[in-house]
Write a protein that holds these residues in place. Structure first.
Motif, short mmCIF file in Angstrom:
data_model
loop_
_atom_site.label_atom_id
_atom_site.label_comp_id
_atom_site.label_asym_id
_atom_site.label_seq_id
_atom_site.Cartn_x
_atom_site.Cartn_y
_atom_site.Cartn_z
N THR A 95 -2.12 7.22 -3.24
CA THR A 95 -2.30 5.97 -2.49
C THR A 95 -0.98 5.24 -2.31
N GLN A 122 7.63 -3.74 6.36
CA GLN A 122 6.39 -3.88 5.61
C GLN A 122 6.61 -3.75 4.11
N SER A 143 2.19 -9.53 1.15
CA SER A 143 0.75 -9.28 1.27
C SER A 143 0.42 -7.82 0.99
N LEU A 144 1.28 -6.91 1.40
CA LEU A 144 1.05 -5.49 1.13
C LEU A 144 1.09 -5.22 -0.37
N LYS A 175 0.54 -7.41 -2.75
CA LYS A 175 -0.61 -8.06 -3.38
C LYS A 175 -1.89 -7.24 -3.21
N GLU A 176 -2.09 -6.70 -2.01
CA GLU A 176 -3.28 -5.90 -1.77
C GLU A 176 -3.25 -4.59 -2.55
N ALA A 177 -2.08 -3.99 -2.68
CA ALA A 177 -1.95 -2.77 -3.47
C ALA A 177 -2.25 -3.06 -4.94
N THR A 178 -1.78 -4.20 -5.43
CA THR A 178 -2.05 -4.60 -6.82
C THR A 178 -3.54 -4.79 -7.04
N ARG A 179 -4.18 -5.47 -6.09
CA ARG A 179 -5.62 -5.71 -6.22
C ARG A 179 -6.40 -4.40 -6.17
N LEU A 180 -6.01 -3.49 -5.30
CA LEU A 180 -6.68 -2.20 -5.18
C LEU A 180 -6.64 -1.43 -6.49
#
Length: 204
Positions: free
Chosen positions: A167, A182, A187-188, A190-195
């Protein structure tokens, strides 16, 4: 075509010369691309004679392969250091370190990363990047096993390590190849961390 170095540097001065040649190759590749760069331009950028360059590398393909090898080596050293157990004392620490490594710190700059991705298959040395991938998975699995008590019990550590590496690699590669900016987008990250966090903590 022979892409092996003619010899390896042994003394400090020789190592410094080879380092300058490889760095010069990277700079010329980034400026001019593989088709246009020449050994003469590399020698000029590195501050050495063409004869000195040829003592170590027989042609421009060998120079480019040396760049791939150097970048792969630097990546693995930095990756292992980023997830070192002395720095990552909790699973949260490890996730933050992983995301920072992929999207923030740029231990291998996006430009160099893209250069390696383009050159490795072209030069027939894609196996180098595959070794990097497999080693990264092993490092990740070892890291996850150190924090098994923080991870959802149904998670298979081997599968999880492969999933996370795949991933993160896909996200980083897509960003590097299509829009390097990017990789500097919060935001990228943060979203990777959340995932990753949701996957490891909840098993979903």
């Amino acid at each position: 075509m022979d892409v092996k170095p003619r010899k390896s540097p042994r003394q400090a001065r020789a190592k410094a010369t080879v380092d300058a040649i490889i760095e010069g190759t990277i700079q010329v590749l980034l400026d001019e691309g593989y088709e246009s760069f020449t050994t003469a331009r590399v020698a000029e950028r590195a501050g050495v004679s063409v004869g000195t360059l040829y003592q170590y590398y027989p042609n421009k393909a060998a120079l480019a392969v040396a760049v791939v090898d150097r970048c792969c080596e630097e990546f693995l050293i930095a990756f292992e250091n980023a997830l070192d157990e002395r720095r990552c004392t909790t699973l949260d620490d490890c996730i933050r370190a992983l995301v920072d490594f992929a999207f923030v710190s740029h231990h291998v700059t996006p430009e160099r990363h893209r250069c390696v991705l383009e050159l490795a298959p072209r030069l027939g040395v894609a196996d180098r990047t595959e070794v990097v991938r497999k080693t990264a998975v092993k490092v990740l699995e070892s890291t996850l096993r150190r924090h098994a008590d923080e991870i959802a019990p149904e998670i298979d550590m081997t599968v999880a390590a492969t999933m996370i590496e795949t991933t993160m690699e896909a996200l980083a590669h897509r960003a590097v190849m299509t829009d390097p900016a990017q990789t500097q987008n919060d935001s990228l990250a943060k979203e990777a961390t959340r995932l990753i966090t949701l996957y490891l903590f909840t098993g979903k």
